[in-house]
Each structure stands twice: as structure tokens, then as C-alpha cells.
Enzyme design. Structure first.
Site, PDB file in Angstrom:
ATOM      1  N   GLU A 168      -3.122  -3.490   3.553  1.00  0.00           N
ATOM      2  CA  GLU A 168      -1.721  -3.454   3.136  1.00  0.00           C
ATOM      3  C   GLU A 168      -1.010  -4.795   3.215  1.00  0.00           C
ATOM      4  O   GLU A 168      -0.292  -5.188   2.288  1.00  0.00           O
ATOM      5  CB  GLU A 168      -0.951  -2.410   3.958  1.00  0.00           C
ATOM      6  CG  GLU A 168      -1.123  -0.983   3.474  1.00  0.00           C
ATOM      7  CD  GLU A 168      -2.325  -0.276   4.058  1.00  0.00           C
ATOM      8  OE1 GLU A 168      -2.398   0.960   3.988  1.00  0.00           O
ATOM      9  OE2 GLU A 168      -3.230  -0.972   4.581  1.00  0.00           O
TER      10      GLU A 168
ATOM     11  N   GLU B 225      -5.630   5.964   7.516  1.00  0.00           N
ATOM     12  CA  GLU B 225      -4.555   6.605   8.269  1.00  0.00           C
ATOM     13  C   GLU B 225      -4.803   8.105   8.429  1.00  0.00           C
ATOM     14  O   GLU B 225      -4.451   8.682   9.460  1.00  0.00           O
ATOM     15  CB  GLU B 225      -3.221   6.325   7.585  1.00  0.00           C
ATOM     16  CG  GLU B 225      -2.907   4.840   7.611  1.00  0.00           C
ATOM     17  CD  GLU B 225      -1.498   4.510   7.189  1.00  0.00           C
ATOM     18  OE1 GLU B 225      -0.758   3.936   8.012  1.00  0.00           O
ATOM     19  OE2 GLU B 225      -1.131   4.822   6.045  1.00  0.00           O
TER      20      GLU B 225
END
Length: 265
Positions: A141, A121
Site C-alpha cells: 500500500e 488483512e
């Protein structure tokens, strides 16, 4: 941001250095694959604020200490319990912003190893990306019951073709540097000892250009995306996921080194 492949909880740091109009931000916790603690996230935010406001900075390099990782994301043991308890602000203090989203100075990622979860990210907030040939990229995730709420749902479909973005988001499979280059996630693949020299070469080339023109070019491109409402949406829906029992079960299973038992609740 969930992945932390090491049990070491030693304090880390985020270092900021400036030389010849190029700022270098180094995520420094190599014993834990540069996994970010809450304090490190705050220090990273301070470093970002510093380079944003410093007229001497014309280009930025972001990297991780050591030769094994850029960053494997957030420190799972510290961060996830706080997020599932409702403290989303420790990761996202402003729901309309994400990593580097309001920095108009060019940012180059120098990736030497794991670039996973929150590390990816951070990468998505950069402009140019140089990676070692052994680098690995992924968003694990959903396998652990949470989502990559640091901008991935907005930035990935903008930067990659839809099927490639969805593969990273939904399959939770990592890809190597060659595949990341093929799909356009990174710019170049080089030998490990060439990652920082090549990043510095690009940064210095950019820093030699007219700074107002360079930063304005990036500002137009970033603002034209209109991402602030999209980031707000991601934050709101991330809160829904973090409130589930699955979001507590997944990280617990990761720490206990077992497969999670999800309820869909």
C-alpha cells in the site's frame, strides 16, 4: 487493500458452503487474482455474519478460488476512488471492527498463491494458516500512496516481532512462504494440492472438540487484546491519508503502469 494485478473487472463472488460442521468461505474471482469488489466485500461480510450466528458451524476455512491467489486485495479501480472520495464505510462499516474480529469460531486460512494487501488483512483475522509453497505475502500500500487500513497496523505488531511487522508495513516488500513460516505469519507450508486437504483436516479436528470450550477459548484470547479502540485509531488516521493528493496519485500511477510522483500532500 489496493493491489489488483489484473485488468479484468468481471463480477466476482464470495461462496459459503457448509459440511460436517465446517464452513468454507471462498473468494471467487480467479481471473483477477481474487481481488475484491465492493459487492464482494459486502458478500464476505454477509458470509461472516452467517457463520457467526450458525450453531452448526464449529470451524471455518477461508480460501481463494483457483491456484494462483488467496486474494490480491481490493479492486483498485473501483475501491480507491470511493475511499479517497470519503466513502471509507464501503470497506469499514464499523470503525471498531475488522475482518473476523468478532467471530469466535476458529478460522483457518488456506492460501494458494498471492496473499497481498487486503488479502493479507483477511489472513490476519484468521487463527491458523496453511500456505502453498509458492504463496506470496505482502502489503504494497505505502508504495501506492495509501495505507493498509483493514487492521494491519494493529494486528501485525501483535502477531509478529516489531521489525518484521514494520518491514511488511513500511518497505512494502513481499515475502515468500518459507519466510512467512520462519517469522510466524503462517503455521505450515505444503504442496499446492495439499493446502485444502490439510486445512480441512485441521478444521475437522477442531470441529470434533467441545464447541463451547473451543469458542470460549478464542473469545477470551481475542477480547484480551482489547483491539476495538486501536481499530478506531487506525480508521481515523486512515481518513487523513485518503484525503491527500498522494492517495489519488499512487493508484492512478498503478493503473497507468508508471512510477508515482508524490508531493507529500
Amino acid at each position: 487493500m489496493v493491489d489488483n494485478p489484473a485488468d479484468d473487472t468481471a463480477d466476482g463472488d464470495v461462496r459459503l458452503d457448509l459440511s460436517d460442521h465446517v464452513a468454507t468461505i471462498t473468494i471467487d474471482r480467479p481471473s483477477a487474482h481474487n481481488a475484491l469488489t465492493v459487492d464482494m466485500i459486502r458478500t464476505l461480510a454477509a458470509a461472516i455474519d452467517s457463520v457467526r450466528g450458525d450453531d452448526e458451524v464449529r470451524a471455518v476455512i477461508v480460501t481463494g478460488a483457483g491456484d494462483k491467489a488467496f486474494s490480491a486485495g481490493g479492486d483498485l479501480g473501483e475501491l480507491i476512488p470511493r475511499l479517497t472520495a470519503g466513502e471509507l464505510e464501503v470497506l469499514i462499516p464499523d470503525a471498531s471492527k475488522r475482518f473476523f474480529s468478532d467471530v469466535y469460531k476458529p478460522i483457518i486460512a488456506a492460501v494458494n498463491g498471492f496473499c497481498l494487501a487486503g488479502g493479507l488483512e483477511i489472513l490476519l483475522g484468521t487463527d491458523l494458516r496453511i500456505a502453498a509453497d509458492h504463496a506470496t505475502f505482502g502489503l504494497p500500500e505505502v508504495h501506492w500512496g495509501v495505507i493498509p487500513g483493514g487492521g494491519s497496523h494493529v494486528r501485525l505488531p501483535q502477531q509478529l516481532a516489531w521489525p518484521q511487522a514494520m518491514h511488511l508495513l513500511l518497505a512494502a516488500e513481499s515475502i515468500d512462504a518459507a519466510e512467512a513460516l520462519r517469522i510466524g505469519l503462517i503455521n505450515e507450508v505444503v504442496a499446492p494440492d495439499e493446502v485444502m486437504p490439510r486445512a480441512r483436516e485441521l478444521a475437522q479436528k477442531i470441529a470434533a472438540h467441545a464447541p463451547v470450550a473451543v469458542q470460549t477459548a478464542k473469545e477470551i484470547a481475542v477480547k484480551a487484546l482489547g483491539n476495538e479502540p486501536r481499530f478506531n485509531l487506525e480508521t481515523a488516521l486512515n481518513e487523513r491519508v485518503l484525503a491527500t493528493r498522494d492517495a489519488r496519485e499512487g493508484p492512478r500511477a498503478f493503473i497507468e503502469k508508471r512510477q508515482p510522483r508524490y508531493e507529500g500532500k
